[in-house]
Design a protein around this motif. Structure first.
Motif, PDB file in Angstrom:
ATOM      1  N   PHE A  75       1.831  10.126   2.817  1.00  0.00           N
ATOM      2  CA  PHE A  75       2.529   9.350   1.780  1.00  0.00           C
ATOM      3  C   PHE A  75       1.507   8.854   0.753  1.00  0.00           C
ATOM      4  O   PHE A  75       0.480   8.286   1.104  1.00  0.00           O
ATOM      5  N   ASN A  76       1.816   9.077  -0.533  1.00  0.00           N
ATOM      6  CA  ASN A  76       0.906   8.609  -1.587  1.00  0.00           C
ATOM      7  C   ASN A  76       1.745   7.974  -2.688  1.00  0.00           C
ATOM      8  O   ASN A  76       2.476   8.655  -3.412  1.00  0.00           O
ATOM      9  N   ALA A  77       1.597   6.642  -2.807  1.00  0.00           N
ATOM     10  CA  ALA A  77       2.420   5.905  -3.783  1.00  0.00           C
ATOM     11  C   ALA A  77       2.140   6.378  -5.209  1.00  0.00           C
ATOM     12  O   ALA A  77       3.022   6.306  -6.084  1.00  0.00           O
ATOM     13  N   ASN A  78       0.924   6.847  -5.451  1.00  0.00           N
ATOM     14  CA  ASN A  78       0.563   7.264  -6.818  1.00  0.00           C
ATOM     15  C   ASN A  78       1.311   8.521  -7.253  1.00  0.00           C
ATOM     16  O   ASN A  78       1.386   8.815  -8.446  1.00  0.00           O
ATOM     17  N   ASP A  79       1.817   9.261  -6.281  1.00  0.00           N
ATOM     18  CA  ASP A  79       2.534  10.497  -6.627  1.00  0.00           C
ATOM     19  C   ASP A  79       3.993  10.252  -7.002  1.00  0.00           C
ATOM     20  O   ASP A  79       4.691  11.167  -7.442  1.00  0.00           O
ATOM     21  N   ILE A  80       4.441   9.032  -6.776  1.00  0.00           N
ATOM     22  CA  ILE A  80       5.876   8.773  -6.940  1.00  0.00           C
ATOM     23  C   ILE A  80       6.230   8.610  -8.417  1.00  0.00           C
ATOM     24  O   ILE A  80       5.514   7.949  -9.170  1.00  0.00           O
ATOM     25  N   TYR A  81       7.300   9.246  -8.801  1.00  0.00           N
ATOM     26  CA  TYR A  81       7.851   9.025 -10.135  1.00  0.00           C
ATOM     27  C   TYR A  81       9.342   8.772 -10.000  1.00  0.00           C
ATOM     28  O   TYR A  81       9.961   9.146  -9.006  1.00  0.00           O
ATOM     29  N   SER A  82       9.887   8.088 -11.003  1.00  0.00           N
ATOM     30  CA  SER A  82      11.313   7.757 -10.912  1.00  0.00           C
ATOM     31  C   SER A  82      12.045   8.250 -12.147  1.00  0.00           C
ATOM     32  O   SER A  82      11.451   8.403 -13.220  1.00  0.00           O
ATOM     33  N   GLU A  83      13.325   8.506 -11.949  1.00  0.00           N
ATOM     34  CA  GLU A  83      14.182   8.945 -13.049  1.00  0.00           C
ATOM     35  C   GLU A  83      15.431   8.091 -13.060  1.00  0.00           C
ATOM     36  O   GLU A  83      15.947   7.739 -11.985  1.00  0.00           O
ATOM     37  N   VAL A  84      15.889   7.777 -14.270  1.00  0.00           N
ATOM     38  CA  VAL A  84      17.155   7.056 -14.346  1.00  0.00           C
ATOM     39  C   VAL A  84      18.257   8.037 -13.983  1.00  0.00           C
ATOM     40  O   VAL A  84      18.378   9.110 -14.579  1.00  0.00           O
ATOM     41  N   TRP A  85      18.999   7.649 -13.005  1.00  0.00           N
ATOM     42  CA  TRP A  85      20.062   8.546 -12.510  1.00  0.00           C
ATOM     43  C   TRP A  85      21.392   8.283 -13.233  1.00  0.00           C
ATOM     44  O   TRP A  85      22.191   9.172 -13.474  1.00  0.00           O
ATOM     45  N   GLY A  86      21.639   6.962 -13.520  1.00  0.00           N
ATOM     46  CA  GLY A  86      22.900   6.613 -14.164  1.00  0.00           C
ATOM     47  C   GLY A  86      23.160   5.125 -14.032  1.00  0.00           C
ATOM     48  O   GLY A  86      22.217   4.316 -14.007  1.00  0.00           O
ATOM     49  N   TRP A 126      16.417   1.985   6.133  1.00  0.00           N
ATOM     50  CA  TRP A 126      15.020   2.268   5.760  1.00  0.00           C
ATOM     51  C   TRP A 126      15.042   3.419   4.771  1.00  0.00           C
ATOM     52  O   TRP A 126      15.536   4.501   5.090  1.00  0.00           O
ATOM     53  N   PHE A 127      14.551   3.143   3.570  1.00  0.00           N
ATOM     54  CA  PHE A 127      14.560   4.201   2.556  1.00  0.00           C
ATOM     55  C   PHE A 127      13.150   4.752   2.387  1.00  0.00           C
ATOM     56  O   PHE A 127      12.197   4.010   2.178  1.00  0.00           O
ATOM     57  N   THR A 128      13.048   6.048   2.510  1.00  0.00           N
ATOM     58  CA  THR A 128      11.729   6.670   2.462  1.00  0.00           C
ATOM     59  C   THR A 128      11.892   8.132   2.036  1.00  0.00           C
ATOM     60  O   THR A 128      12.829   8.462   1.306  1.00  0.00           O
ATOM     61  N   GLY A 137       8.495  12.520  -5.304  1.00  0.00           N
ATOM     62  CA  GLY A 137       7.073  12.807  -5.523  1.00  0.00           C
ATOM     63  C   GLY A 137       6.162  12.688  -4.336  1.00  0.00           C
ATOM     64  O   GLY A 137       5.030  13.140  -4.382  1.00  0.00           O
ATOM     65  N   THR A 138       6.612  12.065  -3.238  1.00  0.00           N
ATOM     66  CA  THR A 138       5.693  11.995  -2.105  1.00  0.00           C
ATOM     67  C   THR A 138       6.427  12.397  -0.823  1.00  0.00           C
ATOM     68  O   THR A 138       7.601  12.770  -0.867  1.00  0.00           O
ATOM     69  N   VAL A 139       5.723  12.337   0.275  1.00  0.00           N
ATOM     70  CA  VAL A 139       6.298  12.788   1.549  1.00  0.00           C
ATOM     71  C   VAL A 139       6.174  11.675   2.573  1.00  0.00           C
ATOM     72  O   VAL A 139       5.424  10.712   2.382  1.00  0.00           O
ATOM     73  N   PHE A 140       6.873  11.864   3.671  1.00  0.00           N
ATOM     74  CA  PHE A 140       6.877  10.862   4.741  1.00  0.00           C
ATOM     75  C   PHE A 140       5.553  10.876   5.506  1.00  0.00           C
ATOM     76  O   PHE A 140       4.913  11.898   5.655  1.00  0.00           O
ATOM     77  N   SER A 148       0.824  -1.219   0.000  1.00  0.00           N
ATOM     78  CA  SER A 148       0.000   0.000   0.000  1.00  0.00           C
ATOM     79  C   SER A 148       0.852   1.261   0.000  1.00  0.00           C
ATOM     80  O   SER A 148       0.332   2.359  -0.190  1.00  0.00           O
ATOM     81  N   TYR A 149       2.114   1.099   0.281  1.00  0.00           N
ATOM     82  CA  TYR A 149       3.030   2.251   0.334  1.00  0.00           C
ATOM     83  C   TYR A 149       4.242   1.975  -0.549  1.00  0.00           C
ATOM     84  O   TYR A 149       5.381   2.220  -0.154  1.00  0.00           O
ATOM     85  N   SER A 150       3.964   1.448  -1.721  1.00  0.00           N
ATOM     86  CA  SER A 150       5.046   1.099  -2.632  1.00  0.00           C
ATOM     87  C   SER A 150       5.859   2.347  -2.961  1.00  0.00           C
ATOM     88  O   SER A 150       5.301   3.388  -3.322  1.00  0.00           O
ATOM     89  N   GLY A 151       7.165   2.224  -2.837  1.00  0.00           N
ATOM     90  CA  GLY A 151       8.017   3.387  -3.061  1.00  0.00           C
ATOM     91  C   GLY A 151       8.933   3.643  -1.896  1.00  0.00           C
ATOM     92  O   GLY A 151       9.886   4.399  -1.976  1.00  0.00           O
ATOM     93  N   GLU A 152       8.631   3.011  -0.762  1.00  0.00           N
ATOM     94  CA  GLU A 152       9.556   3.045   0.374  1.00  0.00           C
ATOM     95  C   GLU A 152       9.683   1.624   0.893  1.00  0.00           C
ATOM     96  O   GLU A 152       8.829   0.769   0.598  1.00  0.00           O
ATOM     97  N   GLY A 153      10.706   1.342   1.622  1.00  0.00           N
ATOM     98  CA  GLY A 153      10.896  -0.010   2.123  1.00  0.00           C
ATOM     99  C   GLY A 153      12.121  -0.105   2.995  1.00  0.00           C
ATOM    100  O   GLY A 153      12.671   0.915   3.430  1.00  0.00           O
ATOM    101  N   ILE A 154      12.536  -1.347   3.223  1.00  0.00           N
ATOM    102  CA  ILE A 154      13.624  -1.544   4.169  1.00  0.00           C
ATOM    103  C   ILE A 154      14.521  -2.687   3.714  1.00  0.00           C
ATOM    104  O   ILE A 154      14.034  -3.676   3.154  1.00  0.00           O
ATOM    105  N   SER A 155      15.810  -2.524   3.902  1.00  0.00           N
ATOM    106  CA  SER A 155      16.715  -3.658   3.748  1.00  0.00           C
ATOM    107  C   SER A 155      17.058  -4.118   5.157  1.00  0.00           C
ATOM    108  O   SER A 155      17.547  -3.332   5.977  1.00  0.00           O
ATOM    109  N   PHE A 156      16.755  -5.374   5.411  1.00  0.00           N
ATOM    110  CA  PHE A 156      16.895  -5.904   6.770  1.00  0.00           C
ATOM    111  C   PHE A 156      17.863  -7.079   6.750  1.00  0.00           C
ATOM    112  O   PHE A 156      17.759  -7.968   5.899  1.00  0.00           O
ATOM    113  N   GLU A 157      18.807  -7.071   7.670  1.00  0.00           N
ATOM    114  CA  GLU A 157      19.800  -8.139   7.714  1.00  0.00           C
ATOM    115  C   GLU A 157      19.904  -8.698   9.126  1.00  0.00           C
ATOM    116  O   GLU A 157      19.993  -7.929  10.088  1.00  0.00           O
TER     117      GLU A 157
END
Lengths: 878, 350
Positions: free
Chosen positions: A824-835, A629-631, A817-820, A609-618
């Motif tokens: 938070f609205n996943a529909n507002d998120i857009y991505s750009e190729v950085w490199g 946690w990336f957000t 595109g969105t805020v914490f 429901s909040y696609s666009g943020e998440g966590i790498s857990f080890e």
């Protein structure tokens, strides 16, 4: 009596009568027997900020206030006005910067005024003593820290600065006559309007305004009575001034209210001496009066148990009467408990409210020659007075912080060390909470469990033996009463080994914010418990004997003279609280074998429901974890947090999580500039494992994670995280140990983990090799301006090399595109190729290069090495 | 609503018997009064009986209690008289009937206070008599006893409930005995293996009776926190600057709060010994606040420069904060200029 004795008596009589004075003349207080003989050394103010057995000068007190302000981030100083002689009047705010509690609700305000009457030296010392006490105990994780973090306290140590200085200028002298008693000098009561500072100027020694007659709503109210309590005569000791609040000192006091949220003012005290009583104000609001009486009874009962055993007697006024005093203003304007505290010694009252003591200075072995000697507390007593009153006010303000409310109920399976049930109240807005419920595991009859109940305040103090204890003199229910009901039937069981937690032994057996805010007890449902829902009834009392709120769904606050939203056991609005009956748990059939909830393996997780943020857990050796946690931040920029710690059972608690600042992309990065700060806490509760049939790669089971982030202001954000990607080599679950791992080698999955450049500590890379052979990159860093950034690519190509692997991430993205938080609205998120980026990894070292499409980032590369080596990976690198 | 309050207020006062307004009391006290009671009681062979009889007389409470108060004033000036003790005990239980409203009470129903505080005054007279008795006994001890410390300790222990009055009596006696006797007492102190805690207050009184640096140092080391601090404090009130600065800068091992002791040097801003000592204390985070407080009175720009230097060299945030606060309290423009310069240092709360 013989003749010789009679002659002596007559001589004494003649001498004594000759001393009767009719005219005002400067007379001195003395230690020895005289008209104003005290029987103890006359206190002289000492120019020191340090508390000692005696009185400090105004300058010394002010220096102490400033010293506390400089040392304590939770204390701020404020000039609230100027005196008649243009001196600053200071107030101090003891609180954190925000106006919400650690639990996200509005903080209650406490206001105290001292030094309104110049001669009452006990009062600035007492107010200062309270500041010193709270400051000295600011890290106690108990009542004092609780007050600083959950209330707004505003104190005015010296309201009448000019007058106080006048009394300290002449500490042993004043005018005196039989009719007027002592006036001006040491016995000045009023402010310094139309008065110079020279005691020998006799013409003005009776002048000034009584600041405790200068207030609405009863200003001049007794003017036409047979016993007027204030006067329009400027020479009167109770001269009220030309109109209410005519004096700048009175206006300054009103200004002090602006230092807190006046809608949440909860208590006011005007500190005076002497008589050892509470002159409390009754208004026409009976509930307010009852609550005030209860509060002052607690104050008194507690204080009576402290050294000296001094009994402060509450003497409430009938509603509708007043003299123009400050406590009337606050009682009627704000409908809060409000009173004039008269510090010791006792007085000679009729009826006698202190039969145990003689009164005046005789309470301390003094001579009681003049009734005004009660204003002069001996040096030897002030330390006890200020220290005891500080404790009593801490307790009183703790009470007015609000009645307790249950914040969380959890059930724990000791065998698996797993939390199987979680219910927690989340704040929605200023007035409402909602109950978050998570049924994680099985609650079964005939199995041992523990229940942990948390409250929004410390419920006990820690005594000298380290045990949870009540405040002496105040009775309460020692342990919460817990009843379990199914319909109309109460289950026949007992809760054993109950204890309040004042030390953190483990994640489970720990207090939350404050010692003794948590209670744990053991229980076992009877074997024949029907498989029906259980309703939990819970009743506990805080340190002042206040019962918990019957329904935490509505936030208790103080309005219109009483607690609002404070439900009783029937769920009805009340002023006494009652059983909380809001928690329900299902009962499941008893089984002997089942998979219990536990922390899962390393992986990437997200909430669909909040696609666009998440966590790498080890998961790491020795039950440690590392997470990133990336957000996003509040402004729509990228943000990320990191944390490490230990996990237990099915709980990962990252408390605190850290954010960092001061970094920069590329060559501008200087690890010396990177600083970390805490930013709330993150808790992850793992579910029971769900079998994967057929398995995916090495994964035989999957988990969901109920995640709660608690911001520093108490606001909570929840997510339900699922696996975003499955890393090869992990996910064996119960099969771990039964499958023979391949011999150590340079298998691509063995490179999964976090990597970093030691020269660039403060940024890093999480890399996973997935079950389908792709590689995922999470790159945590900064942009050239120093803003937090993270970059992602989930389609890396892995190539094996002689010494390890090479991974090419050809399309590294950045998202916006969105805020914490709640917005938070996943529909507002857009991505750009950085490199793009390339990683060459060996078991113990490696390198990375990058090429950005954005010229500001450019291209470059670093040597890197493993930061972590996750456990439960079938493939070991060697 | 306010009108209703006012009406209620008007109705309320004057309903209490024996209650007098401030004006009535002032008028009463302005009149010259005769006080036959003192003469009657004190010349009587049965003082209590006379008093009891007199108390039944038909007089208003105010007049009656004024005379009782004057009787007590007379008793306060007399030596202790066992014959009058029953009378004093009787008056200690007396409930004053002439009352006024306490200045801060909102209404008479909140308890009224005595115009003449007979009971507490009677207790005060008893304290005065205890003091006089203790003074007399102490004079005997100091002039005749071979074990004055033990005897003084016993005197205090035998009057635990009148401790303050007894202490004052002892102190009065110390003021009236010869220098030889005082020196004998000091010698007894020096020779005592361990000073009894019961005697700490008296030893402190002895140390502040006259300047005697050696004895003051001994007393500071051998008494409790409260007494040691009192010796420092009282010395700074009573004795010369040279004496006090010498005493404070000795660094005597004691239970006194060192910060309190250091801060007492604030009254000697121009004293070189004090300034040197304070600058030395300023680098110690435990002492810096007190030293900085005392130095805030200093008017020597060179001292401010030295404080600034300590600020720059110190790693302690507390030391830096203390110096900044000290300069902030100094009104001189030059001190303020130094403060501004220091404020640019990293890491302090502004």
């Amino acid at each position: 009596m013989n003749k010789k004795s009679k002659n002596l008596v007559l001589t004494v009589l003649v001498t004594a009568m000759a001393g009767v004075s009719q005219a005002q003349q400067i007379t001195h207080w003395t230690e020895h027997n005289s008209t104003l003989g005290l029987g103890f050394p006359v206190p002289i103010p000492v120019d020191t900020p340090e508390p000692f057995d005696g009185f400090r000068s105004y300058n010394g007190l002010h220096s102490k206030h400033m010293e506390i302000t400089a040392e304590n981030d939770h204390v701020t100083s404020h000039v609230i006005g100027q005196t008649i002689n243009n001196r600053d009047i200071w107030a101090y705010r003891l609180s954190d910067a925000d106006r919400v509690t650690k639990y996200g609700v509005q903080e209650g305000g406490m206001l105290m005024n001292g030094g309104i009457h110049a001669r009452e030296w006990q009062t600035p010392e007492t107010v200062t003593g309270i500041m010193e006490h709270i400051h000295a105990n600011r890290h106690d994780q108990s009542l004092n820290q609780f007050l600083l973090e959950n209330t707004e306290i505003v104190v005015i140590p010296v309201n009448n600065v000019d007058g106080f200085l006048q009394t300290q200028r002449y500490p042993t002298s004043n005018y005196y006559s039989n009719q007027q008693g002592p006036r001006d000098g040491r016995m000045r009561r009023k402010n310094m309007r139309n008065v110079d500072e020279v005691l020998t100027t006799q013409s003005d020694h009776l002048l000034g305004i009584d600041l405790n007659r200068n207030n609405d709503p009863y200003w001049a109210a007794t003017e036409n009575s047979g016993n007027p309590r204030s006067s329009g005569d400027p020479s009167s000791i109770v001269h009220r001034g030309s109109n209410a609040f005519s004096e700048p000192e009175s206006v300054a006091r009103l200004n002090a209210v602006n230092l807190l949220d006046e809608d949440h003012l909860r208590i006011y005290t005007d500190v005076h001496s002497f008589s050892q009583v509470h002159y409390s104000v009754y208004t026409f609001n009976q509930n307010r009066n009852n609550l005030q009486t209860r509060l002052l009874t607690d104050f008194t009962n507690y204080h009576k148990q402290l050294s000296g055993n001094k009994n402060y007697v509450d003497l409430p006024s009938p509603a509708g009467y007043g003299i123009g005093s400050t406590d009337e203003y606050f009682a009627y304007t704000y409908q809060v408990p409000s009173w004039t505290l008269e510090i010791e010694p006792t007085n000679t009252f009729n009826p006698d409210v202190h039969p145990e003591l003689p009164g005046h200075s005789a309470d301390y072995g003094g001579f009681a020659n003049d009734g005004h000697d009660g204003f002069i507390l001996p040096d030897s007593e002030i330390k006890r007075v200020r220290e005891n009153l500080a404790k009593a006010f801490v307790a009183t303000w703790y009470g007015q912080a609000g009645p307790p409310s249950i914040t969380q109920v959890r059930i724990y399976d000791p065998e698996s060390k797993a939390i199987i049930f979680d219910a927690e109240w989340d704040i929605v807005d200023n007035d409402n909470r909602e109950l978050f419920v998570n049924h994680i595991g099985r609650l079964m009859p005939d199995r041992d469990y523990q229940v942990r109940i948390r409250f929004d305040k410390p419920m006990r103090i820690k005594d000298n033996q380290g045990q949870a204890s009540n405040l002496p003199g105040i009775s309460l229910i020692p342990e919460p009463i817990i009843q379990l009901w199914q319909g109309d039937n109460e289950l026949d069981l007992s809760f054993n080994n109950g204890k309040w937690i004042n030390e953190s032994q483990s994640d489970w057996e720990s207090f939350h914010f404050y010692k003794n805010d948590t209670f744990i007890a053991e229980f076992r449902l009877p074997e024949n418990t029907p498989l029906e829902e259980i309703n939990w009834y819970i009743l506990a009392t805080d340190l002042l004997g206040q019962s918990n709120d019957g329904n935490p769904a509505t936030v208790v606050t103080w309005q219109n003279g009483q607690w609002q939203n404070y439900e009783n056991s029937l769920g009805q609005a009340a002023i006494n609280g009652g059983f909380d009956k809001t928690i329900f748990t299902p009962v499941q059939a008893h089984v002997d074998h089942f998979s219990w909830p536990r922390v899962s393996d390393t992986g990437l997780f997200y909430d669909p429901s909040y696609s666009g943020e998440g966590i790498s857990f080890e998961t790491l050796e020795n039950n440690r974890f590392w997470l990133s946690w990336f957000t996003f931040d509040d402004q729509g920029g990228q943000d990320w947090y990191v944390a490490d710690g230990q996990f237990e059972g099915n709980v990962v608690k990252a408390n605190p999580i850290y954010t960092n600042e001061g970094g920069a992309f590329g060559d501008a990065f200087d690890p010396e500039n990177v600083t970390f700060r805490t930013e709330g806490e993150l808790e992850m509760l793992f579910s029971e494992p769900m079998p994967l049939d057929p398995p995916i790669g090495t994964h035989h089971e999957s988990y969901t994670i109920a995640t709660k982030y608690t911001a520093p202001n108490g606001q909570k954000f929840r997510r339900s995280w699922s696996p975003l990607a499955l890393a090869e080599g992990f996910g064996l679950g119960g099969l771990w140990g039964s499958i023979t791992p391949p011999p150590p080698g340079k298998y691509p999955p063995s490179f999964t983990g976090s990597w970093y450049s030691p020269e660039r500590s403060g940024e890093g890379y999480h890399i996973e090799i997935l079950v389908d052979g792709r590689a995922v990159l999470q790159w945590y860093g900064f942009d050239p301006e120093g803003n937090k950034r993270w970059f992602i690519d989930d389609n890396g190509t892995v190539t094996e090399t002689d010494t390890g692997i090479k991974i090419n991430f050809d399309q590294v993205y950045s998202t916006f595109g969105t805020v914490f938080g709640s917005e938070f609205n996943a529909n507002d998120i857009y991505s750009e190729v950085w490199g793009s980026a390339e990683f060459i990894l060996n078991c113990y070292d490696g390198s990375m290069t990058y090429q950005s499409n954005d010229a500001a980032f450019g291209s470059g590369g670093y040597d890197i090495e493993p930061l972590t080596r996750p456990i439960w990976n079938l493939y070991r690198c060697q | 609503m306010k009108k209703i309050f006012l009406t209620l207020s008007l109705l309320s006062f004057s309903a209490v018997s024996g209650l007098y307004s401030e004006d009535e009391i002032t008028d009463f006290l302005s009149q010259k009064s005769n006080s036959p009671l003192s003469t009657e009681v004190l010349t009587s062979n049965a003082p209590l009986k006379t008093l009891t009889f007199w108390l039944k007389s038909q007089q208003d409470e105010l007049t009656k209690e004024q005379q009782l108060f004057e009787l007590l004033n007379v008793l306060a000036t007399m030596p202790p008289d066992p014959m009058l003790m029953p009378l004093l005990d009787h008056l200690k239980q007396y409930k004053s009937q002439a009352v006024k409203i306490h200045a801060e009470a909102h209404h008479p129903s909140q308890a009224t206070e005595a115009i003449f505080h007979i009971a507490s005054k009677a207790a005060g007279v008893e304290n005065i008599w205890h003091m006089k008795s203790a003074q007399q006994q102490t004079q005997q001890i100091l002039t005749h006893s071979h074990q004055p410390l033990t005897d003084l300790e016993n005197l205090l222990k035998n009057h635990v409930n009148q401790r303050n009055a007894t202490l004052l009596g002892i102190k009065n006696a110390l003021l009236h005995v010869s220098e030889y006797d005082l020196n004998q007492l000091k010698q007894a102190c020096y020779q005592s293996a361990k000073l009894s805690i019961t005697l700490h207050d008296t030893v402190a009184d002895l140390a502040i009776m006259m300047p005697d640096l050696a004895f003051a140092q001994w007393a500071i080391s051998n008494t409790g926190k409260s007494q040691a601090e009192r010796i420092y404090k009282q010395s700074s009130h009573s004795f010369s600057e040279t004496y006090v600065t010498a005493l404070i800068t000795q660094d005597i091992k004691s239970k006194a709060n060192p910060s309190f002791v250091t801060s007492l040097l604030a009254q000697y801003p121009d004293n070189q010994l004090a300034t040197h000592y304070l600058l030395k204390q300023l680098v110690n985070p435990r002492q810096s606040a007190a030293a900085a407080f005392a130095l805030s009175r200093n008017e020597d720009p060179m001292v401010w420069q030295q404080m600034a230097q300590i600020h720059q060299q110190s790693q302690s945030a507390k030391v830096k904060r203390s110096i900044q606060l000290s300069l902030k309290q100094n009104p001189s423009p030059e001190a303020q200029h130094i403060l501004k310069r220091l404020a640019h240092d990293k890491g302090e709360k502004s």
